[in-house]
Write an enzyme that holds these catalytic residues in place. Structure first.
Site, PDB file in Angstrom:
ATOM      1  N   LEU A  88       0.828  -1.205   0.000  1.00  0.00           N
ATOM      2  CA  LEU A  88       0.000   0.000   0.000  1.00  0.00           C
ATOM      3  C   LEU A  88       0.861   1.253   0.000  1.00  0.00           C
ATOM      4  CD1 LEU A  88      -2.717   1.467   0.228  1.00  0.00           C
ATOM      5  CD2 LEU A  88      -2.572   1.166   2.710  1.00  0.00           C
ATOM      6  N   ASP A 118      13.689   4.860  10.370  1.00  0.00           N
ATOM      7  CA  ASP A 118      13.360   3.812  11.331  1.00  0.00           C
ATOM      8  C   ASP A 118      12.316   4.404  12.263  1.00  0.00           C
ATOM      9  OD1 ASP A 118      13.142   1.949  13.324  1.00  0.00           O
ATOM     10  OD2 ASP A 118      15.269   1.920  13.857  1.00  0.00           O
ATOM     11  N   ASN A 122       1.828   4.172   7.608  1.00  0.00           N
ATOM     12  CA  ASN A 122       1.573   2.896   6.950  1.00  0.00           C
ATOM     13  C   ASN A 122       2.545   1.793   7.368  1.00  0.00           C
ATOM     14  OD1 ASN A 122       0.454   1.174   4.663  1.00  0.00           O
ATOM     15  ND2 ASN A 122       2.590   1.392   4.006  1.00  0.00           N
ATOM     16  N   LYS A 154       3.059  12.458  16.724  1.00  0.00           N
ATOM     17  CA  LYS A 154       3.446  13.576  17.594  1.00  0.00           C
ATOM     18  C   LYS A 154       4.205  14.639  16.807  1.00  0.00           C
ATOM     19  CE  LYS A 154       5.698  14.500  22.057  1.00  0.00           C
ATOM     20  NZ  LYS A 154       4.497  15.082  22.705  1.00  0.00           N
ATOM     21  N   SER A 162      -4.585   1.422  10.259  1.00  0.00           N
ATOM     22  CA  SER A 162      -4.786   0.426  11.303  1.00  0.00           C
ATOM     23  C   SER A 162      -5.127  -0.897  10.621  1.00  0.00           C
ATOM     24  CB  SER A 162      -5.888   0.886  12.267  1.00  0.00           C
ATOM     25  OG  SER A 162      -6.130  -0.069  13.262  1.00  0.00           O
ATOM     26  N   TYR A 204      -0.229  -8.306  17.285  1.00  0.00           N
ATOM     27  CA  TYR A 204      -0.626  -7.432  16.179  1.00  0.00           C
ATOM     28  C   TYR A 204      -1.945  -6.745  16.513  1.00  0.00           C
ATOM     29  CZ  TYR A 204      -1.929  -5.950  11.458  1.00  0.00           C
ATOM     30  OH  TYR A 204      -2.306  -5.206  10.356  1.00  0.00           O
ATOM     31  N   LYS A 225      -2.669  -2.604  17.057  1.00  0.00           N
ATOM     32  CA  LYS A 225      -3.670  -1.846  16.309  1.00  0.00           C
ATOM     33  C   LYS A 225      -4.759  -1.285  17.227  1.00  0.00           C
ATOM     34  CE  LYS A 225      -1.745  -2.405  12.300  1.00  0.00           C
ATOM     35  NZ  LYS A 225      -1.119  -1.247  11.605  1.00  0.00           N
ATOM     36  N   THR A 231      -1.152  -7.372  -0.937  1.00  0.00           N
ATOM     37  CA  THR A 231       0.208  -6.880  -0.723  1.00  0.00           C
ATOM     38  C   THR A 231       1.061  -8.024  -0.172  1.00  0.00           C
ATOM     39  OG1 THR A 231      -0.162  -6.214   1.579  1.00  0.00           O
ATOM     40  CG2 THR A 231      -0.747  -4.613  -0.122  1.00  0.00           C
TER      41      THR A 231
END
Length: 292
Positions: A17, A55, A82, A115, A134, A148, A152, A184
């Site tokens: 994506l 990173d 992403n 942030k 998400s 995982y 999320k 993907t």
């Protein structure tokens, strides 16, 4: 205001994506900052493209990326978080390092980027858009993806809280994107596997499902990228956006299950009120919530 948005920063942009978002962004005339751990693998060349090594788990790396982006293009108007990956295995199969790594990339990376983006967008006076990629797993917990899912869920809780903190006059909007399966590398080369735990090697295991999941995904990443740019251009983008029939059905089911259990336990939930509790305060709470 939205027509002045001209620059987008994308994390995890070397494939999937993220790569589609780079291509579509350039095709639509945006200045694109394509961030990746391996920017050399991004084969696109364009005068409006800035490739940056990033990173997301390193605060200094994030700060440097935004400084470089601002130096090149003057501002960052749209940020698309992403970067991320899936860690497969039953919870007991994970080692501590795997657990921390999953949260560092999928949650803390998003927090660091968000942030930095908020500060830049607020101080610019233009505002901006932040799209948090998400997952359906941020609302519907899938077996063998506990860390995982947790990452999320954390992204969604963080983002929804920030939405309520932002001054509407700042023109900053956050959209949580909840894709289901997407065509993907997420379920192939981008997926990491924990060592199998012998106690869970039985017919109930979801490992075979994930082993065979790649190739069954519904959503086209190029169509998703087109849609996300359309969302970013809206004056009032949605706070949550579900992508795919699969995600839609799973979220509907989870929403229904939560609602049914909530209502079935009303008597238990309200039985712990103090003796002099005033029921009228509930209506006050409802009114306050509606104004938020």
């Amino acid at each position: 205001m939205k027509s002045t948005f001209s620059t987008v920063l994308i994390t995890g942009s070397s494939k999937g994506l993220g790569y589609a978002l780079v291509k579509v962004g350039l095709a639509q005339g945006y200045n694109v900052i394509a961030c990746s751990r391996a920017p050399d693998t991004i084969t696109i060349e364009h005068s409006k493209l800035l490739k940056l090594k990033l990173d997301v788990t390193d605060v200094k790396s994030v700060e440097t990326a935004f400084k470089d982006a601002k130096r090149r293009f003057g501002n960052v108007d749209i940020v698309i978080n992403n970067a991320g990956y899936g860690l497969v295995g039953e919870f007991e199969s994970y080692n501590i390092e795997e657990m921390h790594r999953q949260m560092n990339v999928n949650f803390w990376g998003v927090a660091y980027i968000t942030k930095e983006a908020l500060n830049l967008m607020r101080e610019s006076g233009k505002g901006g858009r932040i799209l948090q990629i998400s997952s359906v797993a941020g609302y519907y917990p899938s077996p063998c993806l506990s860390m995982y899912n947790a990452s999320k869920f954390a992204v969604e809780g963080l983002s929804q809280t920030i939405m309520r903190e932002l001054d509407p006059n700042w023109n900053i909007a956050i959209t949580i994107v909840q894709p289901g399966g997407m065509q993907t590398e997420w379920a192939s080369s981008n997926m990491q596997w924990a060592k199998p735990h012998p106690a869970y090697e039985n017919d109930r295991s979801w490992r075979p499902f994930w082993e065979n999941y790649h190739g069954c995904e519904e959503t086209d990443p190029n169509k998703a990228a087109e849609l996300l740019y359309s969302i970013a251009k809206l004056d009032r983008p949605p706070q949550k956006l579900v992508l795919g029939h699969d995600s839609l059905e799973l979220i509907r089911k989870q929403h229904q299950d939560i609602g049914e259990e909530l209502e079935s336990n009303v008597a238990l939930s309200t039985s712990v009120a103090k003796d002099d509790f005033d029921p009228a305060s509930v209506e006050t709470l409802r009114q306050n919530l509606q104004s938020m």
